[in-house]
Motif scaffolding. Structure first.
Motif, short mmCIF file in Angstrom:
data_model
loop_
_atom_site.label_atom_id
_atom_site.label_comp_id
_atom_site.label_asym_id
_atom_site.label_seq_id
_atom_site.Cartn_x
_atom_site.Cartn_y
_atom_site.Cartn_z
N ALA A 65 76.24 9.91 -2.37
CA ALA A 65 75.33 8.96 -1.72
C ALA A 65 75.38 9.13 -0.19
O ALA A 65 74.35 9.12 0.48
N GLN A 66 76.60 9.29 0.34
CA GLN A 66 76.73 9.50 1.79
C GLN A 66 76.05 10.79 2.22
O GLN A 66 75.39 10.85 3.27
N LEU A 67 76.23 11.84 1.41
CA LEU A 67 75.62 13.12 1.74
C LEU A 67 74.10 13.02 1.74
O LEU A 67 73.42 13.55 2.63
N ASN A 68 73.55 12.31 0.74
CA ASN A 68 72.09 12.14 0.67
C ASN A 68 71.57 11.37 1.88
O ASN A 68 70.51 11.68 2.42
N GLN A 69 72.35 10.34 2.30
CA GLN A 69 71.95 9.56 3.47
C GLN A 69 71.97 10.42 4.74
O GLN A 69 71.08 10.35 5.59
N LYS A 70 73.04 11.25 4.85
CA LYS A 70 73.14 12.14 6.01
C LYS A 70 71.99 13.14 6.03
O LYS A 70 71.43 13.44 7.08
N LYS A 71 71.64 13.63 4.84
CA LYS A 71 70.53 14.59 4.77
C LYS A 71 69.22 13.91 5.18
O LYS A 71 68.40 14.50 5.88
N ALA A 72 69.04 12.65 4.70
CA ALA A 72 67.82 11.91 5.07
C ALA A 72 67.77 11.69 6.58
O ALA A 72 66.73 11.85 7.22
N ASP A 73 68.94 11.29 7.16
CA ASP A 73 69.00 11.09 8.62
C ASP A 73 68.70 12.39 9.37
O ASP A 73 68.01 12.39 10.40
N LEU A 74 69.24 13.50 8.82
CA LEU A 74 69.00 14.79 9.46
C LEU A 74 67.53 15.19 9.38
O LEU A 74 66.96 15.68 10.37
N ASP A 75 66.91 14.93 8.24
CA ASP A 75 65.48 15.23 8.09
C ASP A 75 64.64 14.39 9.06
O ASP A 75 63.70 14.91 9.68
N ASN A 76 65.00 13.11 9.18
CA ASN A 76 64.27 12.24 10.10
C ASN A 76 64.44 12.71 11.55
O ASN A 76 63.49 12.70 12.34
N ALA A 77 65.68 13.09 11.88
CA ALA A 77 65.94 13.57 13.24
C ALA A 77 65.16 14.85 13.53
O ALA A 77 64.60 15.03 14.61
N ASN A 78 65.11 15.74 12.53
CA ASN A 78 64.36 16.99 12.71
C ASN A 78 62.87 16.73 12.86
O ASN A 78 62.19 17.36 13.68
N THR A 79 62.36 15.77 12.07
CA THR A 79 60.93 15.41 12.16
C THR A 79 60.61 14.85 13.54
O THR A 79 59.62 15.23 14.18
N GLU A 80 61.46 13.92 14.01
CA GLU A 80 61.25 13.32 15.33
C GLU A 80 61.37 14.37 16.43
O GLU A 80 60.60 14.36 17.40
N LEU A 81 62.32 15.28 16.25
CA LEU A 81 62.51 16.34 17.24
C LEU A 81 61.28 17.23 17.32
O LEU A 81 60.83 17.59 18.42
N LYS A 82 60.73 17.56 16.17
CA LYS A 82 59.53 18.41 16.15
C LYS A 82 58.35 17.71 16.82
O LYS A 82 57.57 18.33 17.54
N LYS A 83 58.24 16.38 16.57
CA LYS A 83 57.16 15.63 17.22
C LYS A 83 57.32 15.64 18.74
O LYS A 83 56.36 15.84 19.48
N ARG A 84 58.57 15.40 19.19
CA ARG A 84 58.82 15.38 20.64
C ARG A 84 58.58 16.76 21.24
O ARG A 84 58.01 16.88 22.34
N GLU A 85 59.02 17.79 20.52
CA GLU A 85 58.80 19.14 21.04
C GLU A 85 57.32 19.45 21.13
O GLU A 85 56.87 20.08 22.10
N ALA A 86 56.55 18.99 20.13
CA ALA A 86 55.10 19.23 20.15
C ALA A 86 54.46 18.51 21.34
O ALA A 86 53.57 19.05 22.01
N ARG A 87 54.94 17.26 21.62
CA ARG A 87 54.39 16.51 22.75
C ARG A 87 54.71 17.22 24.07
O ARG A 87 53.87 17.31 24.97
N VAL A 88 55.96 17.68 24.18
CA VAL A 88 56.37 18.37 25.41
C VAL A 88 55.54 19.63 25.60
O VAL A 88 55.07 19.93 26.71
N VAL A 89 55.35 20.39 24.49
CA VAL A 89 54.54 21.62 24.58
C VAL A 89 53.12 21.27 24.99
O VAL A 89 52.50 21.97 25.82
N GLU A 90 52.58 20.18 24.42
CA GLU A 90 51.22 19.77 24.76
C GLU A 90 51.10 19.41 26.23
O GLU A 90 50.15 19.82 26.91
N LEU A 91 52.08 18.64 26.73
CA LEU A 91 52.08 18.26 28.15
C LEU A 91 52.21 19.48 29.05
O LEU A 91 51.50 19.61 30.05
N GLU A 92 53.12 20.39 28.67
CA GLU A 92 53.31 21.59 29.48
C GLU A 92 52.05 22.44 29.49
O GLU A 92 51.70 23.04 30.51
#
Length: 336
Positions: free
Chosen positions: A140-167
């Protein structure tokens, strides 16, 4: 500015201005000047806010990357623990099966031995259940960590896309400004280094015209050669609808004097000169008048503070400042 030398010209100019520039228009001009200064201050504030927001986004991006690395380390550690528990579970399961087999073999034998084996079997079952519960908890802990990691990766990709768009927007804006500078320089090639300079700085294009290219001393009427240069510039501005135009009049620090009171001081002179240039840019052109602003700086923004004739000559100038519109950049920032 010597009155005795230009008395005739000044008298004609004053009479003309006296009939053409009523007091209300003068007050409107001053109001436009104030609005221009406020808009200029607002643009500087916006540019500063854009820089602050971009820095904040980069800071958030770094924090998300740090969190992702931490989650990846936690996931690896939990995975290692789970594999160890799984191995222990398999061993206990094998032991359990062996005990069951021996239990069946000894049921017909010594009762005391059977009781002992039953006790061992019970302990093994309890231990096995405990390990199973730990394994489920780790899963259960591993699944939660994986979910948190997926969310962090998704948010990171969104931020990176915004930064690329601004640049990309900033890069395109810089390229547009550079292209505009080249177009203006090419259009005014015959005037460059002959009373006119074109340069790019702070994301804008500055076209600086010396007084001798545009006006006689103390006059607000543009000379024919200056009219020619301004009409060439107007052709470039027609082809660049996303460019705002600020026309700034500048004088030297010699107090203005005139036989009449139509122009009171250097403030009036600088504003009226800027207005004259705006009107020429709009004559027989398709430029939207809402893109143009006329402003007077008087003697209060010199480029050479020396109190010499050469310095005063350099300070008597008109600057036409071409600024790209920031609508696209503002839309991206508003979605943050």
């Amino acid at each position: 500015m010597k009155v005795s030398r230009y008395a005739g010209i000044v008298a004609i100019a004053v009479l003309t201005l006296g009939s053409c520039v009523p007091a209300r228009q003068f007050e409107e001009t001053k109001a436009k000047q104030k609005k221009c200064e406020e808009e200029s201050a607002s643009l500087r504030t916006q540019n500063q806010e854009f820089s602050v927001k971009l820095n904040e986004m980069n800071t958030q991006l770094a924090e998300i990357q740090r969190r992702r690395n931490s989650l990846e380390q936690d996931t690896a550690s939990i995975g290692k623990s789970m594999r160890a528990i799984t191995r222990n579970y398999d061993k206990l399961n094998d032991t359990y099966e062996l005990l069951l087999q021996k239990n069946r073999e000894l049921l017909a034998g010594n009762a005391e031995e059977t009781k002992k084996l039953s006790g061992n079997l019970q302990m093994t079952q309890e231990e096995l259940q405990k390990k199973q519960d730990e394994l489920k908890q780790l899963e259960a802990q591993l699944n939660q960590k994986k979910a948190d990691l997926d969310n962090a990766n998704t948010e990171l990709k969104k931020r990176e896309a915004r930064v690329v768009e601004l640049e990309t927007i900033l890069k395109n804006k810089d390229q547009a400004v550079n292209d505009l500078r080249k177009k203006v320089a090419d259009a005014l090639l015959g005037f460059v280094n002959n009373g006119l300079t074109v340069e790019q700085k702070n994301g804008k294009v500055y076209v600086s015209l010396e007084e001798r290219l545009l006006f006689a001393s103390g006059s607000t009427i543009v000379d024919p050669k200056g009219v020619e240069a301004l009409r060439k510039l107007a052709k470039v501005l027609e082809q660049s609808p996303d460019i705002n135009v600020l026309v700034e009049g500048h004088t030297d620090n010699v107090p203005y004097s005139s036989a009449s009171g139509a122009i009171k001081d250097n403030w009036d002179l600088s504003v009226l000169r800027a207005t004259s240039i705006v009107k020429i840019l709009l004559q027989n052109s398709k430029i939207d008048a809402t893109r143009l602003t006329a402003a007077g700086r008087g003697e209060y923004l010199p480029i050479d503070k020396a109190n010499t004739a050469e310095a005063r000559k350099r300070n008597r100038r008109t600057e036409i400042i071409l600024t790209p519109k920031l609508d696209e950049l503002l839309k991206v920032l508003e979605t943050q």
